[in-house]
Design a protein around this motif. Sequence first.
Motif, mmCIF file in Angstrom:
data_model
loop_
_atom_site.group_PDB
_atom_site.id
_atom_site.type_symbol
_atom_site.label_atom_id
_atom_site.label_comp_id
_atom_site.label_asym_id
_atom_site.label_seq_id
_atom_site.Cartn_x
_atom_site.Cartn_y
_atom_site.Cartn_z
ATOM 1 N N GLY A 70 35.741 25.540 44.157
ATOM 2 C CA GLY A 70 34.439 25.422 44.616
ATOM 3 C C GLY A 70 33.901 26.770 44.494
ATOM 4 N N GLU A 71 32.278 25.644 45.251
ATOM 5 C CA GLU A 71 31.471 27.295 45.534
ATOM 6 C C GLU A 71 31.575 28.139 46.906
ATOM 7 N N GLN A 72 31.904 26.943 47.733
ATOM 8 C CA GLN A 72 31.943 28.033 49.417
ATOM 9 C C GLN A 72 32.164 27.042 49.846
ATOM 10 N N PRO A 73 32.176 27.080 51.466
ATOM 11 C CA PRO A 73 33.153 26.891 52.178
ATOM 12 C C PRO A 73 31.748 25.930 53.444
ATOM 13 N N GLY A 74 31.477 24.403 53.383
ATOM 14 C CA GLY A 74 30.837 23.766 53.904
ATOM 15 C C GLY A 74 30.821 23.741 55.338
ATOM 16 N N GLU A 119 34.319 22.707 56.826
ATOM 17 C CA GLU A 119 35.221 24.186 56.663
ATOM 18 C C GLU A 119 35.299 25.182 56.810
ATOM 19 N N PRO A 145 39.886 25.069 53.047
ATOM 20 C CA PRO A 145 38.873 24.730 52.131
ATOM 21 C C PRO A 145 38.990 22.962 51.486
ATOM 22 N N PHE A 146 37.650 22.811 51.069
ATOM 23 C CA PHE A 146 37.347 20.912 50.937
ATOM 24 C C PHE A 146 38.152 20.079 52.096
ATOM 25 N N ALA A 176 32.731 16.341 50.375
ATOM 26 C CA ALA A 176 33.462 16.860 49.119
ATOM 27 C C ALA A 176 34.678 17.145 48.439
ATOM 28 N N ASN A 225 37.563 28.599 46.774
ATOM 29 C CA ASN A 225 35.544 29.175 46.616
ATOM 30 C C ASN A 225 35.376 30.291 46.145
ATOM 31 N N HIS A 248 30.626 20.370 40.504
ATOM 32 C CA HIS A 248 30.673 20.009 41.757
ATOM 33 C C HIS A 248 30.932 18.914 42.037
ATOM 34 N N SER A 255 30.219 17.963 44.736
ATOM 35 C CA SER A 255 28.975 17.675 46.050
ATOM 36 C C SER A 255 27.388 17.458 45.283
HETATM 37 N N1 URA Z 1 32.165 22.590 48.591
HETATM 38 C C1 URA Z 1 32.359 23.501 48.252
HETATM 39 O O1 URA Z 1 32.201 23.941 47.444
HETATM 40 N N2 URA Z 1 34.009 23.967 48.932
HETATM 41 C C2 URA Z 1 34.561 23.869 50.503
HETATM 42 O O2 URA Z 1 35.478 24.417 50.563
HETATM 43 C C3 URA Z 1 33.342 22.585 50.651
HETATM 44 C C4 URA Z 1 32.737 22.156 49.918
#
Ligand code: URA
Length: 489
Positions: free
Chosen positions: A329-333, A336, A342-343, A347, A369, A451, A453
Amino acid sequence: MHHIILSSETDFDGWRKAARALALNDIKPFDVTWRVADDAPELFEPTNPPLEPPHGTFNVPAKFVELAEVAILHRNPERFALLYRLLWRLRTHHDLLELATDPDVAEPIAMAKAVRRDERKMHAFVRFREIGREQKSHFVAWFEPEHHIVELAAPFFARRFADMPWSILTPDVCAHWDGHVVSFTPGVSRSEAPGADRLEETWRRYYASIFNPARLKVQAMQKEMPRKYWRNLPEASLIKPLIEGAGRSASAMIANAATEPHKPQKRLEPAKANNKASDEASEMARKQADDIEALREEAADCRACHLYKNATQTVFGEGRQTARIMLVGEQPGDKEDLAGKPFVGPAGQMLDRALQEAGIDRRTVYVTNAVKHFKFVPRGKIRLHQKPNTPEIKACRQWYERELAAIRPDLVVAMGATAAQSVFGKITPINKNRGHTIDLPDGTRALVTVHPSYLLRLPDADAKAREYRRFVQDLEIAADVLRKSAHAA
Ligand code: URA
């Protein structure tokens, strides 16, 4: 004998000044004692032989100063002497820090690691309770750090909770934030910390909502959240019943799962066509020695870019080391970042649903991520997600590469533009590249998709349904790759 008295447990400047003067006067480590001043001076304060005012100079590596600044926060009473011994030896043995097996080097390094770990635990496990209401509200937390980390950890809370006045009470020292500056007062006893408040229930509800019985690993969980922190955590009362109920809930999830667990499958071996390739293969082999748990520990201290400063913790990948699919994925929200997984937020729920529809059991994949720290801007009480930029993606790519080398999946699924940039090492448009697998130079296959999201953000219900369908179709390609490589094995 020289008796050095430092002004506090964290008096690095005092230690540094004294150590420098001692070293310049050629005073041997065993001719020095170190202690911290207490409130009541001793009846017979020891007298020191006079030291020449320090003149001349000597250099130590900048790495030593960085190490000493952190190691000195350890609770070991020998730390001042240990660090002076190391400094003493460094004067004539400039490369000593490279000798990680030397006990004078190994011990301060281990102490600094323990301090950083304690700092991370403090970031993750401080729980504020609200005292007073509305205009007069103040947030207070009780925490018992293992080492002298309150001053080290306090700026994080000032950035993170910039718009609320807070105090963190500890037995050593208390930190306070008034919205402008952090100040410190002497430590207090636990009885001065406030009891339960209305925030407790919010924490409990949040914790129960991210608890996934199928991913429960009691030992790993207790390692991350050691028992000694439980009594300060509102959610602690839930941990035991959730663990006890986990067996039942997990069986229900397995019964409802769409697919059979996948059989172990053959791994793709890196090609060995020429010397360059074999160098790459041995580099690959070195990287493969990484075990995911060891990588996770190492990444917890990552300072490769500035994002660690405001994030609660590094959110490393999660899943089996034998996974055949790696989802990026991109990065933790926000969720997270708090949970350290993660995730697990909205999302993640969207992803879980789509995986299930595509016939992929999330428990069999590795999820990670491209960027491992949450990037955001605070807006009142909300933390608004911000897209990572290219330097941040590049700084974090080492972790993705090492995860990839450790897992060696058959297929990497890049979800969204940031993930695609990390997986391919360059900007890679989604729509032009989705719908089929692409071979990566190391023999792994990659699949590009949107993604989850992005689907959540689509305002129009028809477009949402259509795009969700396409997302599931992309994941079906991944399921197909899995099936084919299982047959080939
Ligand atoms: N979006 C992401 O890309 N990664 C996550 O862990 C949560 C939301």
